[in-house]
Design a protein around this motif. Structure first.
Motif, short mmCIF file in Angstrom:
data_model
loop_
_atom_site.label_atom_id
_atom_site.label_comp_id
_atom_site.label_asym_id
_atom_site.label_seq_id
_atom_site.Cartn_x
_atom_site.Cartn_y
_atom_site.Cartn_z
N GLU A 1 36.90 46.31 20.55
CA GLU A 1 37.18 46.62 21.95
C GLU A 1 35.87 46.49 22.74
OE1 GLU A 1 38.50 50.63 22.28
OE2 GLU A 1 36.77 51.44 21.22
N PRO A 2 35.93 46.27 24.04
CA PRO A 2 34.70 46.04 24.82
C PRO A 2 34.04 47.34 25.31
CG PRO A 2 36.59 45.65 26.21
CD PRO A 2 37.13 46.00 24.85
N TYR A 3 33.78 48.27 24.39
CA TYR A 3 33.19 49.55 24.77
C TYR A 3 32.18 50.03 23.74
CZ TYR A 3 37.42 49.72 27.67
OH TYR A 3 38.43 49.41 28.54
N LEU A 4 31.18 50.75 24.24
CA LEU A 4 30.29 51.56 23.41
C LEU A 4 30.72 53.00 23.61
CD1 LEU A 4 27.67 52.28 21.80
CD2 LEU A 4 26.46 52.20 23.99
N THR A 5 31.09 53.67 22.53
CA THR A 5 31.60 55.03 22.61
C THR A 5 30.62 56.00 21.95
OG1 THR A 5 33.83 54.09 22.38
CG2 THR A 5 33.63 56.47 22.21
N GLN A 6 30.45 57.17 22.58
CA GLN A 6 29.53 58.17 22.06
C GLN A 6 30.25 59.52 21.95
OE1 GLN A 6 25.48 58.18 23.72
NE2 GLN A 6 26.05 56.38 24.94
N TRP A 7 30.05 60.17 20.79
CA TRP A 7 30.57 61.51 20.55
C TRP A 7 29.42 62.43 20.16
CZ3 TRP A 7 32.86 57.14 18.45
CH2 TRP A 7 34.18 56.87 18.78
N ASN A 8 29.67 63.75 20.27
CA ASN A 8 28.73 64.69 19.65
C ASN A 8 29.11 64.85 18.18
OD1 ASN A 8 30.88 66.51 19.49
ND2 ASN A 8 30.18 67.76 21.21
N ILE A 9 28.31 65.59 17.44
CA ILE A 9 28.49 65.68 16.00
C ILE A 9 29.78 66.42 15.63
CG2 ILE A 9 27.30 67.84 15.54
CD1 ILE A 9 26.84 64.50 13.64
N GLN A 10 30.36 67.13 16.61
CA GLN A 10 31.65 67.81 16.35
C GLN A 10 32.84 66.90 16.65
OE1 GLN A 10 29.16 69.53 18.24
NE2 GLN A 10 28.52 70.45 16.30
N GLY A 11 32.57 65.71 17.16
CA GLY A 11 33.65 64.76 17.43
C GLY A 11 34.16 64.77 18.86
N ILE B 1 31.72 62.00 24.53
CA ILE B 1 30.69 62.25 25.54
C ILE B 1 30.66 61.14 26.59
CG2 ILE B 1 28.20 62.47 25.94
CD1 ILE B 1 27.97 63.66 23.15
N LYS B 2 30.69 59.89 26.14
CA LYS B 2 30.51 58.79 27.08
C LYS B 2 31.18 57.53 26.57
CE LYS B 2 26.47 58.40 29.02
NZ LYS B 2 25.03 58.07 29.23
N LEU B 3 31.71 56.75 27.53
CA LEU B 3 32.31 55.45 27.24
C LEU B 3 31.64 54.44 28.16
CD1 LEU B 3 34.67 54.42 25.39
CD2 LEU B 3 36.09 54.43 27.44
N THR B 4 31.00 53.41 27.57
CA THR B 4 30.26 52.41 28.35
C THR B 4 30.88 51.04 28.17
OG1 THR B 4 28.21 53.67 27.97
CG2 THR B 4 27.98 51.40 28.75
N ASP B 5 31.15 50.36 29.27
CA ASP B 5 31.70 49.00 29.20
C ASP B 5 30.68 48.05 28.59
OD1 ASP B 5 34.08 49.71 30.39
OD2 ASP B 5 33.39 49.27 32.42
N CYS B 6 31.17 47.11 27.78
CA CYS B 6 30.32 46.10 27.15
C CYS B 6 30.90 44.71 27.37
CB CYS B 6 30.20 46.36 25.65
SG CYS B 6 29.36 47.89 25.23
N ALA C 1 32.77 43.93 19.04
CA ALA C 1 31.35 44.08 18.73
C ALA C 1 31.13 44.43 17.26
CB ALA C 1 30.72 45.14 19.62
N PHE C 2 30.10 43.82 16.68
CA PHE C 2 29.75 44.05 15.28
C PHE C 2 28.32 44.57 15.11
CE2 PHE C 2 33.02 40.82 15.38
CZ PHE C 2 33.88 41.18 14.36
N GLY C 3 27.47 44.30 16.08
CA GLY C 3 26.07 44.71 15.99
C GLY C 3 25.77 45.86 16.92
N LEU C 4 25.05 46.87 16.41
CA LEU C 4 24.69 48.05 17.20
C LEU C 4 23.34 48.55 16.72
CD1 LEU C 4 25.37 50.31 19.25
CD2 LEU C 4 26.57 51.49 17.40
N ALA C 5 22.39 48.67 17.64
CA ALA C 5 21.07 49.18 17.29
C ALA C 5 20.57 50.08 18.42
CB ALA C 5 20.08 48.04 17.06
N VAL C 6 19.88 51.17 18.04
CA VAL C 6 19.33 52.12 19.00
C VAL C 6 17.85 52.28 18.72
CG1 VAL C 6 19.49 54.44 19.97
CG2 VAL C 6 21.55 53.32 19.11
#
Length: 371
Positions: free
Chosen positions: A312-322, A325-330, A335-340
């Motif tokens: 899907e065309p999104y970067l999704t972020q959760w906290n450690i409890q699931g 937090i945030k959904l970012t359009d990509c 997507a297969f590659g992700l680096a921070v």
């Protein structure tokens, strides 16, 4: 694109341009990494962004051209043809005090490139150039023998990582996790237990363990101190432990990606049935199952967050409890590659013409690149 209506129409050139355009449209970025920092944990922006793709090439983008005051649009990469067939995975290791860039691909090989030597060549190159650099390390997957002296095809290398103790780990298409000695390049172990291809591997150096995720629906933990034996197996979709030597139910969806936190206490496992399992390595149990809107294809545990990209065309972020937090359009549809990076930059690579999004710490898109 050349205008075929003009008097200078050239069929050969026109055909080549059409084929190149189709190849670009079909290009997929499979892996993204940042160049190693001068000192461990440095928040200084990286010097290069590095991507591997379905063309078998490794692409290098200068971060100064992306982040600088005179940032360039339509930035071209410096490229290195590393593999015959898609290049699925990239990783950095240390060998004899030197950083080495590893790549694994569909040709069943792992290549290592000395980063300091590669960096010297990159500094002399211009965007759009093709490098001619020989690897300092060449590893080849073993092939199973068949009747009458025949051999199975070379299995693809889907994921590569390393242990601090000096082993290179590869998850391969024949269901085997292969281990080589970093210094000599000699094969050390073949970890067998999955009954389908291995999608992903991560290394837990403190415990001398390797974790692998497979198309067979299991995550397995291998103890190199015990000769590489499988000490634990988990049916991720059903959140149930298995006997180390047993298989998951045939209906269990694949485990496509794994991510380990820096402290090596937690692992996140992405399941093809649109979920992510958070597994405590200290408690040896799943603590949370997070539903996703599409199958996850790459994960990162960064600080107190779980980051995910997938089909899907999104970067999704959760906290450690699931908690979401945030959904970012990509830009990539898948997507297969992700680096921070510690400086806060995030990179997402995937389909849609080999698109790579560079995203700031606050979630704004800084640049869209193409491999």
């Amino acid at each position: 694109m050349m205008d075929c209506r003009s008097g200078t129409y050239n069929l050969t050139r026109y055909t080549e341009e059409i084929l190149n355009k189709r190849l670009q449209d079909a290009t997929i970025v499979f892996s993204t990494v940042f160049a190693p920092p001068p000192t461990s944990g440095s928040r200084t922006p990286p010097s290069y962004l590095i991507c591997s793709s379905s063309t078998g090439k490794i692409s290098f983008f200068r971060m100064a051209d992306i982040l600088g005051k005179n940032a360039k649009r339509n930035l071209l990469a410096i490229e290195l043809q590393a593999h015959k067939g898609p290049a699925y995975t990239l990783s950095f290791i240390e060998k004899c005090g030197e950083h080495v860039l590893l790549s694994g691909g569909d040709d069943g090989r792992v290549f290592g490139f000395n980063w300091s030597s590669l960096l010297e060549t990159l500094l002399e190159a211009e965007p759009g150039d093709e490098l001619s650099v020989l690897p300092c390390l060449k590893l080849k997957c073993s092939q199973a023998k068949r009747a009458h002296g025949g051999l199975d095809p070379l299995p693809e290398v889907n994921s590569v990582t390393s242990l601090l103790s000096g082993e290179i780990i590869a998850g391969c298409g024949d269901g085997i996790v292969r281990v080589w000695d970093t210094t000599t390049g000699a094969p050390v172990l073949e970890l067998k237990g999955h009954n389908d291809l291995v999608h992903c591997v991560v290394a837990r150096s403190q415990a001398q363990q390797v974790l692998s995720g497979s198309e067979d629906g299991t995550m397995r933990i291998w103890d190199l101190r015990a000769g590489g034996s499988c000490t634990s197996a988990l049916d991720v979709w059903n959140a149930s432990p298995l006997q180390p030597g047993s298989s998951s139910p045939a209906s269990s969806p694949w485990v496509g990606c794994l991510a380990l936190d820096p402290a090596e206490h937690w692992v996140a496992a992405g399941c093809g049935a649109r979920s992510i399992a958070l597994y405590s390595l200290t408690a040896a149990q799943i603590t949370a199952c997070i539903p996703t809107s599409a199958p996850p294809q790459a994960l990162v545990l960064h600080k107190d967050r779980l980051m995910s990209v997938g089909a899907e065309p999104y970067l999704t972020q959760w906290n450690i409890q699931g908690k979401l937090i945030k959904l970012t359009d990509c830009t990539p549809d898948s997507a297969f590659g992700l680096a921070v990076h510690p400086c806060g930059l995030t990179v997402v690579g995937g389909s849609t013409g080999g698109s790579v999004d560079v995203i700031s710490e606050i979630g704004s898109t800084i640049a869209v690149l193409h491999c």
